[in-house]
Enzyme design. Structure first.
Site, PDB file in Angstrom:
ATOM      1  N   ARG A 102       0.905  -1.350  -0.042  1.00 22.84           N
ATOM      2  CA  ARG A 102       0.217   0.063   0.161  1.00 22.84           C
ATOM      3  C   ARG A 102       1.001   1.289   0.002  1.00 22.84           C
ATOM      4  O   ARG A 102       1.969   1.223   0.558  1.00 22.84           O
ATOM      5  CB  ARG A 102      -0.950  -0.179   1.243  1.00 22.84           C
ATOM      6  CG  ARG A 102      -1.870   1.112   1.441  1.00 22.84           C
ATOM      7  CD  ARG A 102      -2.988   1.063   0.477  1.00 22.84           C
ATOM      8  NE  ARG A 102      -4.279   1.794   0.914  1.00 22.84           N
ATOM      9  CZ  ARG A 102      -4.951   2.271   0.029  1.00 22.84           C
ATOM     10  NH1 ARG A 102      -4.836   2.466  -1.214  1.00 22.84           N
ATOM     11  NH2 ARG A 102      -5.985   2.919   0.416  1.00 22.84           N
ATOM     12  N   THR A 377     -10.030   0.698  -8.909  1.00 23.02           N
ATOM     13  CA  THR A 377      -8.833  -0.473  -8.304  1.00 23.02           C
ATOM     14  C   THR A 377      -9.021  -1.737  -9.448  1.00 23.02           C
ATOM     15  O   THR A 377      -9.984  -1.602 -10.287  1.00 23.02           O
ATOM     16  CB  THR A 377      -9.520  -0.970  -7.030  1.00 23.02           C
ATOM     17  OG1 THR A 377      -9.521   0.254  -6.139  1.00 23.02           O
ATOM     18  CG2 THR A 377      -8.370  -1.688  -6.467  1.00 23.02           C
ATOM     19  N   THR A 395      -4.252  -0.690  -7.031  1.00 18.28           N
ATOM     20  CA  THR A 395      -5.027   0.684  -7.115  1.00 18.28           C
ATOM     21  C   THR A 395      -4.223   1.904  -7.124  1.00 18.28           C
ATOM     22  O   THR A 395      -3.209   1.914  -7.142  1.00 18.28           O
ATOM     23  CB  THR A 395      -5.942   0.643  -6.053  1.00 18.28           C
ATOM     24  OG1 THR A 395      -6.738   2.174  -6.251  1.00 18.28           O
ATOM     25  CG2 THR A 395      -5.322   0.832  -4.587  1.00 18.28           C
ATOM     26  N   ASN A 397      -6.622   4.624  -6.807  1.00 18.80           N
ATOM     27  CA  ASN A 397      -7.779   5.125  -6.228  1.00 18.80           C
ATOM     28  C   ASN A 397      -8.671   5.514  -7.224  1.00 18.80           C
ATOM     29  O   ASN A 397      -9.694   4.529  -7.548  1.00 18.80           O
ATOM     30  CB  ASN A 397      -7.457   6.098  -5.206  1.00 18.80           C
ATOM     31  CG  ASN A 397      -8.329   6.546  -4.171  1.00 18.80           C
ATOM     32  OD1 ASN A 397      -9.135   5.824  -3.796  1.00 18.80           O
ATOM     33  ND2 ASN A 397      -8.646   7.904  -3.856  1.00 18.80           N
ATOM     34  N   ASP A 419      -7.897   8.372   0.662  1.00 20.20           N
ATOM     35  CA  ASP A 419      -8.326   7.580   1.574  1.00 20.20           C
ATOM     36  C   ASP A 419      -8.045   7.600   3.032  1.00 20.20           C
ATOM     37  O   ASP A 419      -8.585   6.758   3.888  1.00 20.20           O
ATOM     38  CB  ASP A 419      -7.584   5.964   0.997  1.00 20.20           C
ATOM     39  CG  ASP A 419      -8.236   5.565  -0.115  1.00 20.20           C
ATOM     40  OD1 ASP A 419      -9.405   6.006  -0.378  1.00 20.20           O
ATOM     41  OD2 ASP A 419      -7.957   4.468  -0.831  1.00 20.20           O
ATOM     42  N   GLY A 469     -13.394  -1.587  -6.776  1.00 19.14           N
ATOM     43  CA  GLY A 469     -15.029  -0.830  -6.464  1.00 19.14           C
ATOM     44  C   GLY A 469     -15.054  -0.011  -5.311  1.00 19.14           C
ATOM     45  O   GLY A 469     -15.961   0.595  -4.936  1.00 19.14           O
ATOM     46  N   GLY A 470     -13.955   0.517  -4.946  1.00 19.64           N
ATOM     47  CA  GLY A 470     -13.932   1.402  -3.802  1.00 19.64           C
ATOM     48  C   GLY A 470     -14.703   0.865  -2.555  1.00 19.64           C
ATOM     49  O   GLY A 470     -14.390  -0.331  -2.179  1.00 19.64           O
TER      50      GLY A 470
END
Length: 565
Positions: A102, A377, A395, A397, A419, A469-470
């Site tokens: 991440r 993503t 991703t 974002n 995020d 898909g957030g």
């Protein structure tokens, strides 16, 4: 056939014609079974790159590396070298592992960096500026995954992406439309650059060549980590930051490292769930959701029937409320993983559930327990001939990230800083609300909904699943798992099936077109549920192990493709 059954059959046929019966599972032809390996991902050329690696004797991690870099070329909406993600790995023999690559907040980041002097959020600053970008993790993640588990040479795995960038590839109708839709934004945010831009509209079948991106990938091929986090590419990235008042420095790049983390695991009936720990919220949320519905007869109620939908929505409402308070980067915040996943705690959360009426989200707050102290993503699933399995969600974002390209290097910057909780209680771009656990701090990883997941049955590999898909990622994975286990769908049916979503706030049930029939919607509406129409929810890519071989499920909502042999 007796009279009652006969009448029921006739009415069912009649109501089906009228569009009034409950939505049943999608009917498809029997899915093709593969014996030696499968790749399911967001773009055909990337799937082929991964399959070719498997055929050359590479394992699932080798194929994942090839797919990741190929998606950076062919799926710029979310595939990336300028973003980050998570990997769940289950070897055919040995212990499962997860890799956190991440993005991280730069050293110059600060808690109130997106607020004005009055304490209000500055519109779009966390989305479409150079300050929206976290330190990229994808390249380091692929390098670390390959170093620990890879079999083939690194250069062999990166080369397909270089070929796609320099020689070009044919654009699908969807990719051309997505780029055309963002053309004016690209031009406004990238003065003097021409990446993905031209004077006429892109068309299906056009060849897309990305020379600068190909050169960047060649440096990564030849120099590994140093090809991205040091040298020419690092210089170009920092120069881009300086040109737009961005925060990422050479020291940030050099200090970034992905992290191996212990998976979070749980059970649903006789299935073992292996999924991603924080800073993903997805794994814990998935375990909570499954436990919340485990004791109920979903199979008897049926797919997307009113009782099924009501139960799932009420479980989602409570789990997303917990997410808002308790989830964050475990290196900065004491995330109560065991307490959140405790069956007694989950059961207590569902006690306020009333079949007669919707529970208003205003009456649901994050739970309490003893001993605790204060969309765009992409996902890919891979299994090789030995049974090694990889689930990776990665991703930028938003679609195309911040929409800002690194001049001279040809790749897009992420806007993952959105995020974080820029201001406690204020929703991000996906409507998600967060608090102190996910506040901005230098070197911190922002919370994510990404939920790459592997499921075992009786100690053996059963399913690999994940989606973009957030905020809808968690619920899409949850419903897909239920589609297979409870509603007897094959993998393609399970990912194709219509979905719905609830995330506590805002208090509404988003549904795909025709996900719920009119009778079901009427029943739920009378109980106080606000049903809203939404476009496609998620793009799930999954693999199911059957006695006859592996089934791939590629989501028809995108250009997703399954390939195996």
């Amino acid at each position: 056939m007796n009279f009652r059954l006969g009448l029921t059959y006739i009415l069912t046929v009649l109501f089906t014609i009228l569009g009034l019966v409950g939505h049943t599972q999608p009917q498809t032809s029997p899915d093709e079974k593969y014996k030696n390996g499968v790749v399911v991902c967001a773009y055909p050329d990337a799937a082929k790159a991964g399959l070719d690696v498997l055929k050359k004797g590479g394992n699932a991690v080798d194929a994942a590396v090839a797919v990741q870099f190929a998606l950076a070329v062919t799926h710029p909406q979310a595939g990336n070298i300028g973003g980050g993600g998570f990997m769940v790995y289950r070897p055919a023999k040995g212990f499962s592992n997860t890799l956190d690559f991440r993005e991280m907040a730069p050293a110059k980041a600060s808690t109130n960096m997106y607020l004005d002097t009055a304490g209000n959020i500055i519109p779009n600053k966390s989305l479409y500026t150079h300050q929206a970008s976290g330190i990229p993790g994808s390249v380091d993640g692929m390098i670390r995954a390959h170093k620990k588990y890879g079999r083939l040479k690194w250069a062999t795995l990166v080369q397909p992406a270089i070929n796609l960038a320099l020689k070009g590839f044919k654009m699908t109708k969807r990719l051309a439309a997505d780029i055309n839709r963002n053309d004016s934004v690209f031009k406004s945010l990238n003065p003097g650059k021409r990446y993905l831009m031209k004077d006429t509209k892109w068309q299906e079948g056009d060849t897309l060549i990305q020379e600068d991106l190909g050169k960047t990938l060649a440096l990564i091929r030849d120099k590994g980590r140093a090809g991205f986090y040091e040298g020419k590419v690092a210089d170009l990235l920092v120069a881009e930051m300086n040109a737009g008042d961005g925060l990422i420095t050479k020291a940030d790049l050099q200090n970034y490292h992905s992290v191996w983390r212990k998976p979070v695991t749980g059970s649903y009936k006789n299935y073992k769930i292996i999924t991603m720990p924080p800073p993903s919220s997805g794994g814990i949320a998935l375990l909570q959701l499954l436990k919340s519905v485990e004791k109920y007869p979903l199979h008897r109620w049926g797919f997307n029937q009113d009782s099924t939908v009501q139960l799932i929505v009420e479980a989602e409402r409570r789990v997303y409320a917990d997410r808002s308070k308790y989830l964050g980067d475990p290196d900065f915040y004491n995330v109560p993983v065991d307490s959140l996943a405790n069956p007694q705690y989950i059961a207590s959360r569902m006690q306020s559930f009333d079949w007669d009426a919707a529970t208003p989200s205003t009456s649901i707050q994050p739970g309490t327990f003893i001993g605790y102290e204060s969309d765009q993503t992409t996902h890919y699933s891979i299994v090789d001939k030995d049974g090694n399995a990889v689930a990776i969600t990665t991703t930028l974002n938003d679609s195309f990230g911040s929409k800002i390209f690194v001049n001279g290097a040809g790749f897009l910057l992420n806007n993952e800083m959105d995020d974080f909780s820029s201001k406690p209680g204020t929703p991000n771009m996906y409507g998600l609300v967060g608090g102190k656990a996910n506040s901005i701090e230098p070197g911190k990883r922002m919370l994510s909904c990404m939920t790459p997941t592997i499921v075992e049955k009786n100690g053996r590999l059963f399913m690999i699943v994940g989606t973009p898909g957030g905020s809808t990622i968690i619920t899409s994975v949850f419903q897909t798992v239920l589609n297979v286990i409870e509603f007897d769908m094959d993998m393609q049916q399970a990912v194709s099936a219509k979905r719905f979503h609830h995330q506590w706030l805002p208090d509404k049930v988003d549904t795909e077109p025709n996900a719920l029939d009119e009778i079901t919607k009427d029943k739920l509406t009378k109980k106080g549920y606000k049903i809203t129409n939404k476009g496609a929810i998620g793009r799930v890519d999954g693999i199911l192990k059957t006695k006859a071989g592996y089934e791939g499920g590629a989501d028809p909502r995108g250009d997703d493709t399954k390939m195996g042999y």
